[in-house]
Design an enzyme around this catalytic site. Structure first.
Site, PDB file in Angstrom:
ATOM      1  N   GLU C  60       0.794  -1.029   0.058  1.00 37.26           N
ATOM      2  CA  GLU C  60       0.060  -0.004  -0.028  1.00 37.26           C
ATOM      3  C   GLU C  60       0.816   1.234   0.112  1.00 37.26           C
ATOM      4  O   GLU C  60       0.459   2.171  -0.669  1.00 37.26           O
ATOM      5  CB  GLU C  60      -0.944  -0.176   1.372  1.00 37.26           C
ATOM      6  CG  GLU C  60      -1.966  -1.122   1.102  1.00 37.26           C
ATOM      7  CD  GLU C  60      -1.525  -2.331   1.359  1.00 37.26           C
ATOM      8  OE1 GLU C  60      -0.567  -2.650   1.774  1.00 37.26           O
ATOM      9  OE2 GLU C  60      -2.378  -3.309   1.038  1.00 37.26           O
ATOM     10  N   HIS C 129     -11.146  -6.534   8.562  1.00 39.31           N
ATOM     11  CA  HIS C 129     -12.142  -6.307   7.437  1.00 39.31           C
ATOM     12  C   HIS C 129     -13.260  -5.281   7.623  1.00 39.31           C
ATOM     13  O   HIS C 129     -14.488  -5.586   7.007  1.00 39.31           O
ATOM     14  CB  HIS C 129     -12.313  -7.565   6.708  1.00 39.31           C
ATOM     15  CG  HIS C 129     -11.167  -8.273   6.252  1.00 39.31           C
ATOM     16  ND1 HIS C 129     -10.616  -9.023   7.119  1.00 39.31           N
ATOM     17  CD2 HIS C 129     -10.474  -8.422   5.139  1.00 39.31           C
ATOM     18  CE1 HIS C 129      -9.486  -9.623   6.429  1.00 39.31           C
ATOM     19  NE2 HIS C 129      -9.367  -9.414   5.148  1.00 39.31           N
TER      20      HIS C 129
HETATM   21  C1  LIG Z   1      -1.501  -5.018   4.265  1.00 40.81           C
HETATM   22  C2  LIG Z   1      -2.451  -5.868   3.372  1.00 40.81           C
HETATM   23  N1  LIG Z   1      -3.026  -5.709   2.080  1.00 40.81           N
HETATM   24  C3  LIG Z   1      -3.800  -6.418   1.435  1.00 40.81           C
HETATM   25  C4  LIG Z   1      -4.427  -7.555   1.937  1.00 40.81           C
HETATM   26  C5  LIG Z   1      -5.428  -8.322   1.425  1.00 40.81           C
HETATM   27  N2  LIG Z   1      -5.036  -9.764   0.817  1.00 40.81           N
HETATM   28  C6  LIG Z   1      -5.252 -10.593   1.778  1.00 40.81           C
HETATM   29  S1  LIG Z   1      -4.325 -12.148   1.314  1.00 40.81           S
HETATM   30  C7  LIG Z   1      -3.419 -11.256   0.015  1.00 40.81           C
HETATM   31  C8  LIG Z   1      -2.548 -11.803  -0.952  1.00 40.81           C
HETATM   32  C9  LIG Z   1      -1.358 -12.501  -0.138  1.00 40.81           C
HETATM   33  O1  LIG Z   1      -0.679 -13.211  -0.932  1.00 40.81           O
HETATM   34  P1  LIG Z   1       0.594 -14.148  -0.516  1.00 40.81           P
HETATM   35  O2  LIG Z   1       1.400 -13.348   0.441  1.00 40.81           O
HETATM   36  O3  LIG Z   1       1.258 -14.635  -1.706  1.00 40.81           O
HETATM   37  O4  LIG Z   1       0.046 -15.429   0.427  1.00 40.81           O
HETATM   38  P2  LIG Z   1      -0.920 -16.495  -0.127  1.00 40.81           P
HETATM   39  O5  LIG Z   1      -2.381 -16.041   0.047  1.00 40.81           O
HETATM   40  O6  LIG Z   1      -0.705 -16.821  -1.440  1.00 40.81           O
HETATM   41  O7  LIG Z   1      -0.680 -17.574   0.863  1.00 40.81           O
HETATM   42  C10 LIG Z   1      -3.963  -9.880  -0.075  1.00 40.81           C
HETATM   43  C11 LIG Z   1      -3.781  -8.957  -1.268  1.00 40.81           C
HETATM   44  C12 LIG Z   1      -3.849  -7.831   3.313  1.00 40.81           C
HETATM   45  N3  LIG Z   1      -4.236  -8.650   4.153  1.00 40.81           N
HETATM   46  N4  LIG Z   1      -2.941  -6.937   4.035  1.00 40.81           N
END
Ligand SMILES: Cc1ncc(C[n+]2csc(CCOP(=O)(O)OP(=O)(O)O)c2C)c(N)n1
Ligand SMILES: Cc1ncc(C[n+]2csc(CCOP(=O)(O)OP(=O)(O)O)c2C)c(N)n1
Ligand SMILES: [Mg+2]
Ligand SMILES: [Mg+2]
Lengths: 324, 372, 324, 372
Positions: C60, C129
């Site tokens: 962000e 959320h």
């Molecule tokens: C700071 C933040 N930004 C956005 C989100 C929304 N979000 C939840 S999971 C995710 C993707 C995470 O991807 P990754 O780190 O590759 O983990 P995976 O879900 O693939 O295990 C996002 C963007 C969040 N939880 N926290």
């Protein structure tokens, strides 16, 4: 008892804490050999070693994030953010993490820690070395927010914060660091984190303030007294959790209220004080609840003396609510 | 081996080419069973979510080997700073499915008191499984702080900090790896590169050749491992853990794997995951991979697999039923644990909420006088 | 005129802006092929190409920081933060940078940009959320903060925000995304960013609210009407800069005020409304200024229906100030 | 050349070993003169600060070659996102010392209207010199956004984003380099490794072998250059600039140098900088280094050096006098530029401040009726 400046009282408080509790440690940018840009941590590395007082990389996110992990695992971190203006990279760690850890884990993990940081204007620091950000943090359940205005309180509140089981943001009024001295007991003592301090008694107008605005309001109160207006000056000290009962009581005592802070007015901490009174004691009010604050602009440099509330502006407001 | 190469242990025929994992049969089967229980947890959670019994879950199909392999490298005295996809690690170390299901339901027996979304677990025993947070990456640096406490007290413990490929873009990754390297902290950073951050592919997440190579920016070793090979993950993480335990500092491990399901039960991956990719990775299924190894060791046959699958499903399903039958948390749980002691203003708000609920007649069963 | 949900109105607004202004671009996490987790950006990559609507890495800080640079160099970024709860890593960029750039550069550099983000409870999102963080931002001079409550306003305020010369935080009430429909004109129209909206006329009690609390307050107002209490319901829409004159006027009209928001009470936006009234119209007040808000706790999951203000709590407050 | 090696151009005897910088004598002397003017600026600012005429300044002794070498690689159509120590770059491109001194005094003629601390410059001509911010690192990612706009409009421009060794630990560094690499943005990241972040030495800032190597985490080239060698810096930055201009994406350049003075005029470096280090770097003085090269080319002799030093001091000192004689900003500057249009509530506050100042008799000279 020693006669100390506010910054000496902070330094003394840190030393007392580190001597009495081996889990206390101090870190941040330039707090080690240099002793901090304001010298609040002078001598700590020497006395307690590099593993208990040390410099960190330039990352406030890192400083606060690491402190949370330390606190969760049994240490008592007292970290420093060099200027409160630079705390915002750590905002997520403070607001989303430190403040919510106990709640979200059902009390299994906690973050008892202190974040010390100098705040406020008066040193010609312009936009980024002058801000008063207390309102950003006071809207955060789970956090405590403390602001001393005297050397005695600085040490006593700091020691209480270090012993507190919850995360405390400890805002130090840098304008007062060296401008006033006061008696400070040696060794350990604590000032309770849930009661306001009556800085001056008076029955005509109640003035609520904290930090660097306390001496300003005291000066205005003296001038008001010369004009026959006796002010009750309240130093709030702990902004969160606030001594709401005490605030309501103090407002009722005079029925006329002035709220003072350096931070911008809009959505500032003063609004909460007004709102609490308007919600709980409006029928006692004989005048508008006035606010004297920084303007709703960023903090300017050359003209900071116009920006910051001074005794004149506070006195104007006192006279306004008195003569209403 | 450069960071670009990837370490595997299990070969296509199930052999391990002379490598000795030094694991008892029971340990090997514990890994296998836990992978199967993760799979069962996924299935039960999906069923409950589709039936409207729980709000949300996070599927693990495809990444079981990474999680179980990493967990198997830890002792119970170590700490885990998990991501929301890591509950297999908790299962591995003995957290009961019932305790986990209480969390999925957010009920009165949930260790997080129904305050968090499902899969946001928090446990202190049998292993320190740190409270999961939704904001990505914040725990990566927190893990370093927890490890610093171990260093200061000269404890021989280690912290595993686990996150996704998306997590490497977070602030906590940058400060976490930097601080850990400067402090030589006993942390193993596990980047589970499942190639997606919700719908964002790795090509949009970073331009670097791998995730492991990011270690060089911080001055720590980085290594890439086949994340669908439970023995390889365990091997690499164990080496990193042992180095950390001996004061050798942190390591970044990239486990290269693939998320076979959606990001969560709310996600529709067919909108963005190419079918061919899925088909390709289907062939590398981590459970099947491990089964080939176990079969060669005569520890597994299809009948045993079917039995373990059935037992796992039954166990998790039973756990769900227990959780389903457990009441909601009481209203006081909204107001407790904000601070250790409840301050005046929160107490007043709690009292008002309790009174209103009583007037409306919807205070939960078990709510008596407001207890705070 | 089409009958659209609030999220469709947002989507329509984005399309209209991108069609009429080639400098407008949309980016954030999952806003591209997936169309956003709530589908607000559905179809944009397809219609406008990958260089004008695209996914970013998971940062962000990066999203908002890059937007500032784009805005300073002639583009009009409309970036998305997936949930308002995840905006805090960008807090420094928003508060220290976007909001202060014009001021600190003497007007030489500016950051005209929009940050869209869904906020608020009602989807069983728990701590992370569900948050309503408007107060964190409203204390920041240089920023504008806008919250629509109807499909018509969502599109019109969004288009006004995109055309605005200053940075705008556009908070979308996710609870209303699909729960209400309304008439939305085709093509471009704008809703002024400096005036509140009277959602309902009434002469007994004034209710101030915004976003997802507007329908809640309207429902409470209907129930109050059945009891003979006529409420003036004010949808503030633009929180910063606030239509202070309008607020004072609306408060004076009834002399009895209830302020409603989902966010925690302490140091929340409602306090500012109370304070403005207590400062400018206290002599018109015939009752305490009541606040109905989220509790001063993190946002819980299972019990969110107890946490969020509902029509019952609002009605209680209306009756309280009415019968005072 | 690996990232560990460091590129130099000027040899101890002033030779450049066949390298052709393709610079006219005038260009070479412009570099030299600008370095001398930076030095004069330092001296005058220190004098003013000690005399209480200005509040603060940031010394540049030791890093002049890095800043001027990098500036010399840019066209006037490029953008600079500077750090507070970079005003030499502005001088190089033709910003007048008078305009800079107005900022040091924060007076009515200051382009930032007296709102910022000294050295927080902001200029749009003769080059885009982006408004300097105090928070470290925030501008690194902003530079990437500005570059994206150039890409989208297909402009052949480039952005120089400059920061210190301490700045590499910031969030903006991590997101900036990551986004730039993924977007292949035309940005050159210049890490001025002067080995100190206030009192924090590089050993406490990072455990990586160099700062240049951090590029590999993002998938972009990284190169380390002798920051006390103006021709070497110009060479390396020029190559990076040309690659960026042609669509080849970003580069991280580490200029290895040393901060010979305090962090700022408020700092006492003797508290923490080892004397031996200072002595060692004294011998590598960037101005003396360049003089050896110029002397060999017969472009310089001590008399010319002395004259340029005297002229530079006179020029900067005269600029200070102009600024000193310029009045303060008017009170309305507190209230303007918060938004493009002054909202009601700020207008009211401004009116009140203006009235009070008039009553107190301290409205600044020139303040008439409140103009906003
Ligand atoms: C700071 C933040 N930004 C956005 C989100 C929304 N979000 C939840 S999971 C995710 C993707 C995470 O991807 P990754 O780190 O590759 O983990 P995976 O879900 O693939 O295990 C996002 C963007 C969040 N939880 N926290
Ligand atoms: C976010 C933030 N934290 C702390 C500071 C205080 N501070 C000002 S300069 C500085 C050191 C910067 O070091 P470096 O990046 O190496 O630049 P240099 O001063 O050496 O040129 C610090 C810590 C700041 N300005 N911003
Ligand atoms: Mg992933
Ligand atoms: Mg440096």
């Amino acid at each position: 008892m020693a006669n100390l400046t506010l910054i000496q009282a902070v330094n003394d408080g840190l030393k007392v804490a580190m001597r009495t509790d081996p889990t206390v440690l101090v870190f941040g940018e330039d707090v080690g050999p240099k002793g901090g840009v304001f010298l609040a941590t002078e001598g700590l590395t020497k006395e307690f070693g590099e593993s208990r007082c040390f410099d960190t990389p330039l990352s406030e996110d890192g400083i606060v994030g690491a402190a949370i992990g330390m606190a969760a695992n049994g240490l008592k971190p007292v970290c420093e953010i060099q200027f409160q203006d630079f705390i915002f990279p750590a905002f997520d760690q403070i607001v989303s993490e430190a403040a919510k850890l106990r709640y979200r884990s059902g009390g299994q993990y906690t973050a008892p820690m202190v974040i010390r940081t100098p705040y406020g204007g008066g040193i010609r620091g312009g936009l980024y070395h002058s801000q008063s950000g207390e309102a950003y943090f006071c809207h955060t359940p789970g956090l405590k927010v403390v602001i001393p205005s005297t050397p005695y309180d600085a040490k006593g509140l700091l020691l209480a914060s270090i012993d507190d089981p919850d995360p405390v943001l400890f805002l130090e009024p840098k304008a007062l660091y060296r401008t006033l001295k006061g008696e400070v007991p040696e060794g350990k003592y604590k000032v309770d984190l849930s009661t306001l301090r009556t800085a001056r008694e008076g029955k005509n107008v109640t003035v609520f303030c904290y930090g660097a605005m306390v001496p300003v309001c005291m000066k205005a109160a003296e001038q008001a007294a010369e004009k026959g207006i006796e002010c009750l000056v309240v130093d709030l000290r702990t902004l969160l959790p606030l001594d709401e009962e005490g605030v309501i009581e103090a407002a009722k005592q005079t029925g006329r209220v002035v709220v003072v802070h350096e931070a911008p007015r809009f959505c500032g901490f003063g609004g909460e004080i007004s709102a609490i009174i308007a919600e709980n004691a409006i029928e006692y009010m004989e005048a508008p609840i006035a606010r004297v604050t920084g303007f709703d602009t960023p903090f300017p440099n050359t003209l900071e003396h116009h920006y910051m509330p001074d005794d004149r502006r506070v006195l104007d407001a006192i006279e306004h609510v008195w003569s209403y | 081996m450069t960071v670009q190469e990837m370490l595997s242990v299990i070969e296509p025929d199930g052999g391990i080419n002379g490598y000795d994992p030094k694991m008892s049969n029971e340990e090997l089967l514990h890994c296998y069973r836990t992978m199967m229980r993760v799979r069962a947890f996924d299935d039960v959670a999906l069923k409950l979510q589709r039936a409207g019994r729980i709000g949300f879950s996070i599927p693990n199909r495809g990444v079981e080997a990474t999680q179980i392999g990493a967990a198997a490298a830890l002792k119970k005295t170590d700490w885990i700073f998990p991501s929301y996809r890591d509950f297999g690690m908790a299962l591995y170390h003995g957290v009961s499915p019932v305790d986990m299901m209480h969390n999925m339901y957010g009920n009165a027996a949930d260790s997080a008191k129904g305050r968090q979304m499902p899969v946001h677990f928090s446990f202190r025993t049998p292993i320190q499984f740190f409270s999961i947070s939704s904001p990505i990456g914040t725990h990566i640096i927190q893990a370093v702080g927890a490890a610093y406490a171990m260093q200061l007290r000269k404890e021989p413990h280690v912290v595993l900090s686990s996150f996704g490929d998306g997590g490497t873009s977070s602030l906590g990754f940058h400060s976490g790896l930097n601080f850990a390297a400067v402090w030589k902290s006993p942390v193993v950073f596990l980047c589970q590169n499942n190639q997606w951050a919700i719908s964002c592919p790795s090509s949009q997440q970073t331009a670097s050749e791998s995730y492991a190579i990011k270690a060089s920016a911080y001055g720590m070793p980085g290594i890439k491992v086949d994340g669908n090979d439970v023995l390889a993950v365990r091997r690499v993480v164990s080496e990193a853990v042992e180095r950390a335990r001996k004061g050798g500092g942190p390591t970044l491990v990239e486990a290269y794997t693939f998320r076979m399901g959606g990001h969560s039960t709310s996600d529709d991956p067919t909108r963005y995951v190419p079918k061919e990719e899925l088909a390709k990775w289907e062939k590398k299924d981590p459970v099947a991979n491990f089964e080939r190894f176990l079969a060669k060791k005569k520890l597994w046959d299809p009948a045993l697999g079917a039995k373990i699958a059935a037992d796992s499903f039954a166990e998790i399903d039973a756990a769900a039923k227990v959780a389903e039958a457990t009441p909601r948390p009481g209203i006081e749980t909204i107001f407790s644990d904000v601070y250790r002691d409840v301050p005046q203003h929160i107490r007043r708000q709690g009292q008002a909420a309790f009174d209103l609920a009583h007037r409306k007649g919807d205070a939960s069963a078990g709510d008596g006088a407001f207890p705070l």
